[in-house]
Design an enzyme around this catalytic site. Structure first.
Site, mmCIF file in Angstrom:
data_model
loop_
_atom_site.group_PDB
_atom_site.id
_atom_site.type_symbol
_atom_site.label_atom_id
_atom_site.label_comp_id
_atom_site.label_asym_id
_atom_site.label_seq_id
_atom_site.Cartn_x
_atom_site.Cartn_y
_atom_site.Cartn_z
ATOM 1 N N TYR A 22 39.474 41.523 36.222
ATOM 2 C CA TYR A 22 40.933 41.594 36.087
ATOM 3 C C TYR A 22 41.453 42.955 35.641
ATOM 4 O O TYR A 22 42.665 43.157 35.581
ATOM 5 C CB TYR A 22 41.406 40.516 35.104
ATOM 6 C CG TYR A 22 41.051 39.134 35.572
ATOM 7 C CD1 TYR A 22 41.711 38.548 36.647
ATOM 8 C CD2 TYR A 22 40.028 38.421 34.963
ATOM 9 C CE1 TYR A 22 41.364 37.290 37.097
ATOM 10 C CE2 TYR A 22 39.674 37.153 35.403
ATOM 11 C CZ TYR A 22 40.343 36.602 36.468
ATOM 12 O OH TYR A 22 40.001 35.358 36.917
ATOM 13 N N ASN A 74 52.127 33.919 39.021
ATOM 14 C CA ASN A 74 50.669 33.948 39.037
ATOM 15 C C ASN A 74 50.225 32.664 38.338
ATOM 16 O O ASN A 74 50.145 32.611 37.119
ATOM 17 C CB ASN A 74 50.100 35.171 38.322
ATOM 18 C CG ASN A 74 48.581 35.238 38.425
ATOM 19 O OD1 ASN A 74 47.927 34.245 38.718
ATOM 20 N ND2 ASN A 74 48.025 36.408 38.182
ATOM 21 N N HIS A 80 44.511 26.526 42.235
ATOM 22 C CA HIS A 80 43.427 25.829 42.925
ATOM 23 C C HIS A 80 43.363 24.344 42.585
ATOM 24 O O HIS A 80 42.584 23.610 43.191
ATOM 25 C CB HIS A 80 42.079 26.465 42.561
ATOM 26 C CG HIS A 80 42.122 27.948 42.508
ATOM 27 N ND1 HIS A 80 42.401 28.732 43.607
ATOM 28 C CD2 HIS A 80 41.967 28.808 41.467
ATOM 29 C CE1 HIS A 80 42.394 30.009 43.244
ATOM 30 N NE2 HIS A 80 42.134 30.074 41.948
ATOM 31 N N ASP A 87 54.209 21.130 44.108
ATOM 32 C CA ASP A 87 55.411 20.332 44.376
ATOM 33 C C ASP A 87 56.640 20.946 43.714
ATOM 34 O O ASP A 87 57.728 20.958 44.296
ATOM 35 C CB ASP A 87 55.225 18.895 43.886
ATOM 36 C CG ASP A 87 54.264 18.083 44.744
ATOM 37 O OD1 ASP A 87 53.928 18.525 45.868
ATOM 38 O OD2 ASP A 87 53.841 17.002 44.285
ATOM 39 N N HIS A 100 47.952 37.200 42.700
ATOM 40 C CA HIS A 100 46.679 37.101 41.980
ATOM 41 C C HIS A 100 46.110 38.500 41.821
ATOM 42 O O HIS A 100 46.123 39.290 42.770
ATOM 43 C CB HIS A 100 45.674 36.231 42.736
ATOM 44 C CG HIS A 100 46.065 34.798 42.785
ATOM 45 N ND1 HIS A 100 45.851 33.938 41.728
ATOM 46 C CD2 HIS A 100 46.686 34.077 43.750
ATOM 47 C CE1 HIS A 100 46.317 32.739 42.052
ATOM 48 N NE2 HIS A 100 46.831 32.798 43.267
ATOM 49 N N ILE A 101 45.600 38.798 40.651
ATOM 50 C CA ILE A 101 45.024 40.108 40.366
ATOM 51 C C ILE A 101 43.741 40.311 41.164
ATOM 52 O O ILE A 101 43.538 41.344 41.790
ATOM 53 C CB ILE A 101 44.777 40.260 38.854
ATOM 54 C CG1 ILE A 101 46.118 40.248 38.107
ATOM 55 C CG2 ILE A 101 43.988 41.533 38.554
ATOM 56 C CD1 ILE A 101 46.003 40.117 36.602
ATOM 57 N N SER A 102 42.878 39.317 41.150
ATOM 58 C CA SER A 102 41.620 39.408 41.903
ATOM 59 C C SER A 102 41.824 38.805 43.292
ATOM 60 O O SER A 102 42.780 38.065 43.535
ATOM 61 C CB SER A 102 40.501 38.664 41.168
ATOM 62 O OG SER A 102 40.740 37.271 41.174
ATOM 63 N N ARG A 111 37.853 28.822 44.468
ATOM 64 C CA ARG A 111 39.048 29.640 44.240
ATOM 65 C C ARG A 111 39.752 30.032 45.538
ATOM 66 O O ARG A 111 40.850 30.571 45.507
ATOM 67 C CB ARG A 111 38.693 30.912 43.473
ATOM 68 C CG ARG A 111 38.262 30.671 42.052
ATOM 69 C CD ARG A 111 38.099 31.995 41.319
ATOM 70 N NE ARG A 111 37.381 31.847 40.074
ATOM 71 C CZ ARG A 111 37.946 31.587 38.898
ATOM 72 N NH1 ARG A 111 39.247 31.431 38.815
ATOM 73 N NH2 ARG A 111 37.203 31.473 37.820
#
Length: 158
Positions: A22, A74, A80, A87, A100-102, A111
């Site tokens: 991260y 984020n 996941h 919803d 998402h950072i990664s 993931r």
């Protein structure tokens, strides 16, 4: 124009949490960079972070008929697992961009599926902290396009 920035679980410990994945940026540093970018674009940001699914859902529901032009989210690991957050995104009434950072597709198999990304206007993944910059550019573009269309409709109806 007001944009809501929602940060999910464990993002409050960025800078300490697995820096090899991260990076070394803290959440405050990311928010400060976003704030500077928003100011340049005449936008206002509201930041919200929670480690609790229900609190994130409650915050998304505040968008219904509210003051926000869009959401940058984020959801972290909830992307996941949480159909409930998906919803809430689908019914919040404003465009949402997930960040998402990664790169979630280059990590563990579990993931690679994002329930929340499937109902978002777009997903930015794998650009590190810079992904937030890209996501804010995207949500501002979408929100400006929606505002222009609404203004055009109002002019036609007048």
């Amino acid at each position: 124009m007001k944009i809501l920035v929602i940060q999910g679980p464990n993002l409050n410990i960025l800078g300490h949490r697995e820096p090899h994945i991260y990076g070394n940026f803290t959440l405050d540093q990311i928010h400060n960079n976003l704030q500077a970018q928003a100011k340049q674009n005449n936008a206002e940001l509201e930041f919200f972070q929670s480690n609790f699914e229900g609190e994130i859902i409650d915050k998304l529901q505040e968008c219904i008929g509210g003051e926000y032009a869009g959401v940058l989210i984020n959801p972290a690991a909830f992307s996941h697992t949480s159909i409930a957050i998906a919803d809430a995104i689908a019914s919040c009434g404003v465009p949402v961009i997930e960040v998402h950072i990664s790169n979630i597709h280059a990590r563990e198999e579990y993931r690679s599926k994002s329930y929340t990304g499937a109902v978002s206007a777009g997903v930015i993944t794998g650009f590190g902290a810079f992904g937030y910059h890209l996501a804010l550019m995207g949500i501002l573009q979408i929100a400006n396009e929606i505002a222009a269309l609404k203004a055009q409709q109002n002019n036609q109806n007048a």
